[in-house]
Write a protein that holds these residues in place. Structure first.
Motif, mmCIF file in Angstrom:
data_model
loop_
_atom_site.group_PDB
_atom_site.id
_atom_site.type_symbol
_atom_site.label_atom_id
_atom_site.label_comp_id
_atom_site.label_asym_id
_atom_site.label_seq_id
_atom_site.Cartn_x
_atom_site.Cartn_y
_atom_site.Cartn_z
ATOM 1 N N GLY A 1 11.143 2.312 -7.531
ATOM 2 C CA GLY A 1 11.703 1.890 -5.844
ATOM 3 C C GLY A 1 11.041 2.614 -5.027
ATOM 4 N N ILE A 2 9.695 3.290 -4.454
ATOM 5 C CA ILE A 2 8.942 4.276 -3.862
ATOM 6 C C ILE A 2 8.000 3.397 -3.455
ATOM 7 C CG2 ILE A 2 10.182 5.965 -4.561
ATOM 8 C CD1 ILE A 2 7.372 7.101 -6.100
ATOM 9 N N VAL A 3 7.408 4.049 -2.108
ATOM 10 C CA VAL A 3 5.848 2.790 -1.862
ATOM 11 C C VAL A 3 5.200 4.654 -2.149
ATOM 12 C CG1 VAL A 3 4.760 3.009 0.378
ATOM 13 C CG2 VAL A 3 6.665 2.120 0.211
ATOM 14 N N ARG A 4 3.800 4.037 -3.052
ATOM 15 C CA ARG A 4 3.216 5.370 -3.210
ATOM 16 C C ARG A 4 1.417 4.559 -2.043
ATOM 17 N NH1 ARG A 4 4.519 7.454 -8.033
ATOM 18 N NH2 ARG A 4 5.481 6.614 -8.903
ATOM 19 N N ARG A 5 0.983 5.833 -1.374
ATOM 20 C CA ARG A 5 -0.093 5.733 -0.697
ATOM 21 C C ARG A 5 -1.409 6.483 -1.383
ATOM 22 N NH1 ARG A 5 1.068 8.290 5.004
ATOM 23 N NH2 ARG A 5 0.940 6.582 5.756
ATOM 24 N N TYR A 6 -2.628 5.936 -0.969
ATOM 25 C CA TYR A 6 -3.538 5.956 -2.208
ATOM 26 C C TYR A 6 -4.881 5.818 -0.736
ATOM 27 C CZ TYR A 6 -1.012 5.180 -5.862
ATOM 28 O OH TYR A 6 -0.497 4.895 -6.857
ATOM 29 N N ASN A 7 -6.193 7.251 -0.659
ATOM 30 C CA ASN A 7 -6.937 7.559 -0.124
ATOM 31 C C ASN A 7 -7.500 6.087 -0.751
ATOM 32 O OD1 ASN A 7 -7.030 8.363 2.533
ATOM 33 N ND2 ASN A 7 -6.884 10.287 0.966
ATOM 34 N N ASP B 1 -10.771 8.077 8.082
ATOM 35 C CA ASP B 1 -11.694 8.790 9.036
ATOM 36 C C ASP B 1 -12.151 8.263 9.918
ATOM 37 O OD1 ASP B 1 -14.218 7.220 7.381
ATOM 38 O OD2 ASP B 1 -14.425 8.803 5.685
ATOM 39 N N THR B 2 -12.925 9.438 10.711
ATOM 40 C CA THR B 2 -13.858 8.910 12.175
ATOM 41 C C THR B 2 -14.800 7.395 12.186
ATOM 42 O OG1 THR B 2 -12.896 10.776 12.963
ATOM 43 C CG2 THR B 2 -14.504 9.306 14.385
ATOM 44 N N PHE B 3 -15.426 7.869 11.304
ATOM 45 C CA PHE B 3 -16.491 7.068 10.984
ATOM 46 C C PHE B 3 -16.170 5.407 10.705
ATOM 47 C CE2 PHE B 3 -18.940 4.522 7.268
ATOM 48 C CZ PHE B 3 -20.218 4.227 8.099
ATOM 49 N N THR B 4 -15.162 5.170 10.091
ATOM 50 C CA THR B 4 -14.551 3.886 9.039
ATOM 51 C C THR B 4 -14.451 3.323 11.132
ATOM 52 O OG1 THR B 4 -14.305 4.775 6.902
ATOM 53 C CG2 THR B 4 -12.891 2.490 7.908
ATOM 54 N N MET C 1 -10.160 5.464 -5.173
ATOM 55 C CA MET C 1 -8.731 5.670 -4.861
ATOM 56 C C MET C 1 -8.557 7.060 -5.294
ATOM 57 S SD MET C 1 -6.843 2.155 -5.567
ATOM 58 C CE MET C 1 -5.085 2.337 -5.090
ATOM 59 N N ILE C 2 -7.610 7.649 -4.651
ATOM 60 C CA ILE C 2 -7.176 9.077 -4.399
ATOM 61 C C ILE C 2 -6.040 8.586 -4.436
ATOM 62 C CG2 ILE C 2 -7.657 11.323 -3.605
ATOM 63 C CD1 ILE C 2 -10.429 10.434 -2.996
ATOM 64 N N ASP C 3 -4.719 9.084 -5.267
ATOM 65 C CA ASP C 3 -3.688 9.890 -4.517
ATOM 66 C C ASP C 3 -3.446 10.945 -3.727
ATOM 67 O OD1 ASP C 3 -0.188 10.334 -4.971
ATOM 68 O OD2 ASP C 3 -0.499 9.307 -6.929
ATOM 69 N N VAL C 4 -2.462 10.212 -2.572
ATOM 70 C CA VAL C 4 -2.530 11.176 -1.332
ATOM 71 C C VAL C 4 -1.126 12.409 -1.364
ATOM 72 C CG1 VAL C 4 -1.759 11.236 1.111
ATOM 73 C CG2 VAL C 4 -3.608 9.237 0.694
ATOM 74 N N LYS C 5 -0.501 11.825 -2.989
ATOM 75 C CA LYS C 5 0.433 13.407 -2.715
ATOM 76 C C LYS C 5 0.362 14.112 -3.560
ATOM 77 C CE LYS C 5 5.292 13.540 -4.393
ATOM 78 N NZ LYS C 5 6.761 13.182 -4.976
ATOM 79 N N ASN C 6 -0.579 13.500 -4.219
ATOM 80 C CA ASN C 6 -0.832 15.234 -5.835
ATOM 81 C C ASN C 6 -2.433 15.490 -5.575
ATOM 82 O OD1 ASN C 6 -1.931 13.303 -7.091
ATOM 83 N ND2 ASN C 6 -0.332 12.621 -8.211
ATOM 84 N N VAL D 1 -4.045 3.332 2.157
ATOM 85 C CA VAL D 1 -3.976 2.056 1.308
ATOM 86 C C VAL D 1 -1.905 2.108 1.429
ATOM 87 C CG1 VAL D 1 -5.554 0.862 1.374
ATOM 88 C CG2 VAL D 1 -4.659 2.097 -0.834
ATOM 89 N N GLU D 2 -1.512 1.557 0.878
ATOM 90 C CA GLU D 2 -0.162 1.625 0.705
ATOM 91 C C GLU D 2 0.577 0.800 -0.663
ATOM 92 O OE1 GLU D 2 2.353 3.680 3.805
ATOM 93 O OE2 GLU D 2 2.915 1.556 3.552
ATOM 94 N N TRP D 3 0.786 0.604 -1.808
ATOM 95 C CA TRP D 3 1.754 -0.025 -2.801
ATOM 96 C C TRP D 3 3.269 0.404 -2.956
ATOM 97 C CZ3 TRP D 3 2.443 1.584 -8.274
ATOM 98 C CH2 TRP D 3 2.886 0.496 -8.799
ATOM 99 N N TYR D 4 4.124 -0.608 -3.501
ATOM 100 C CA TYR D 4 5.678 -0.554 -3.256
ATOM 101 C C TYR D 4 5.341 -0.138 -5.022
ATOM 102 C CZ TYR D 4 10.081 -1.656 -4.082
ATOM 103 O OH TYR D 4 11.357 -1.267 -4.188
ATOM 104 N N ASP D 5 5.614 0.483 -5.532
ATOM 105 C CA ASP D 5 5.795 0.738 -6.969
ATOM 106 C C ASP D 5 7.769 0.292 -7.288
ATOM 107 O OD1 ASP D 5 6.987 1.300 -9.331
ATOM 108 O OD2 ASP D 5 5.235 3.274 -9.326
ATOM 109 N N SER D 6 7.939 -0.876 -7.796
ATOM 110 C CA SER D 6 8.479 -1.625 -7.748
ATOM 111 C C SER D 6 9.725 -1.395 -9.089
ATOM 112 C CB SER D 6 8.744 -3.258 -8.024
ATOM 113 O OG SER D 6 7.547 -3.631 -9.184
ATOM 114 N N LEU D 7 9.049 -0.891 -10.032
ATOM 115 C CA LEU D 7 10.078 0.055 -11.258
ATOM 116 C C LEU D 7 10.448 1.187 -10.552
ATOM 117 C CD1 LEU D 7 7.717 -0.444 -14.306
ATOM 118 C CD2 LEU D 7 9.850 -1.528 -13.750
#
Length: 379
Positions: free
Chosen positions: A18-24, A79-82, A36-41, A10-16
């Motif tokens: 100004g970036i798109v954050r991605r999560y599992n 994932d493949t199952f989903t 939810m798990i932060d994809v980047k860190n 999933v993606e969330w636009y962080d308006s403060l």
């Protein structure tokens, strides 16, 4: 389904920032828990938490959910199952209500709900000649092409992205054979049999395959400026008012009934479009109620909780349109509406003061401003 877990990106636009954050985004249908798990860190962003407002049928590619004030958009399976489990079960298709059937639009929206076809996106547009030629380019060498382009540009149409099991075949079965005369003999209960005239003026369009559905959905709902693609918004901005169908009303499948009642009350729906609010946009739209209405924060949360549909309305009484519609909508509290004005929209379709069916313009001077906000500014 005990023990099953579905994983999405999933993606969330962080308006403060100004970036798109991605999560599992991990969903456990047994108890509607979300993690939810932060994809980047690669760190846990949200510990496993029960979220009763989110269901598995809310989770599909292209959908959005509001979670703790964040508008999350589902962009991929993780994932493949989903992917195997859900992509086979659900598919999207593109439907069009053509110019000859737009007066039946409320009835058609009710039929979609009855048939279990979920509306994922919707907008009314007027096609330019070049846009119609592009959309029907596969038919460019056929003798009916020019007639078809001329017909599709003669007035507003409604494009809809629909989701269901086997959506492509279900919608095509519902609309019937391409030629309305054939439909009347072969599928007399189909939409083309009931509302179509011939092979061109045949009421509805439906994608003929999943591949076509993807291309056609992108044509109407893809990123970018609609006007640059030849899709013009038909909203009327003079002597107008706004109706915003709220998320609760949408989840109850009541869009068609609300539209039907509005038209039967003498209002014209010049434009309709679906929106997903994030917190900042909802706060901006509802700013006039900040510090005035005690439930302001809850109003913002409710508006962010799912899809809304905005309608631009006009009325035969012209300058009295805002007041006429506000009276038709009824008191803010549906319980009061049911006692005092039982025929109003909120009395019939509202649940409580927050989930009160629709928002309407309050002040006469704000009618054009609110319609412009949705059908110009947010475009």
């Amino acid at each position: 389904m005990e023990g099953e877990r579905y994983a999405f990106l999933v993606e969330w636009y962080d308006s403060l920032a100004g970036i798109v954050r991605r999560y599992n985004f991990l969903f456990y249908p047994k108890d509607s828990s979300v993690e939810m798990i932060d994809v980047k860190n690669k760190r846990i962003f949200l510990k496993c938490t029960k979220e009763e407002s989110i269901r598995l049928d809310h989770c599909y590619i292209g959908s959005s959910v509001n979670l703790h004030g964040r508008q999350l958009k589902f962009v991929e399976y993780s994932d493949t199952f989903t992917k195997t489990k859900l992509s086979m079960a659900k598919e999207k298709t593109l439907a069009i209500f053509k110019p000859d059937i737009m007066e039946k639009m409320p009835l058609l929206l009710e039929i979609l709900c009855t048939e279990g076809l979920q509306i994922c996106d919707v907008k009314t547009v007027v096609l330019s000649k070049s846009a119609a030629e592009e959309f029907y380019r596969e038919h460019c060498a056929k003798p009916f092409f020019r007639t078809l382009v001329s017909f599709m540009t003669e007035g507003p149409i409604m494009a809809l992205s629909l989701l269901a099991d086997n959506a492509v075949s279900r919608w095509r079965e519902l609309i019937g054979p391409t030629n309305s005369a054939d439909a009347r003999s072969q599928a007399p209960d189909s939409l083309r049999a009931r509302f179509g005239t011939d092979q061109t003026r045949n009421a509805c369009h439906g994608s003929d395959s999943v591949v076509s559905a993807e291309r056609e959905t992108e044509f109407f709902f893809g990123a970018g400026n609609s006007s640059s693609r030849g899709l013009q918004v038909p909203a009327e901005f003079d002597n107008c008012t706004l109706c915003l169908v709220k998320p609760y009303t949408m989840t109850q499948g009541l869009l068609g009934r609300v539209a039907r009642d509005i038209v039967q009350a003498g209002f014209d729906i010049s434009a309709m479009q679906m929106y997903h609010f994030d917190k900042s946009t909802a706060e901006e739209f509802l700013e006039v109620y900040r510090g005035v209405v005690a439930e302001y924060s809850e109003m913002v949360s409710e508006l962010c909780s799912g899809a809304c549909v905005a309608m631009a309305l006009t009325h035969q009484h012209g300058s009295a349109c805002v007041e006429q519609f506000r009276q038709f909508v009824g008191p803010a509290d549906p319980e009061i509406a049911r006692h005092l004005r039982p025929s109003t929209l909120r009395a019939k379709y509202g649940h409580n003061k927050l989930k009160n069916a629709v928002h309407c313009t309050d002040l006469a001077d704000d009618g054009m401003l609110e319609v412009e906000y949705f059908f110009k500014i947010l475009q």
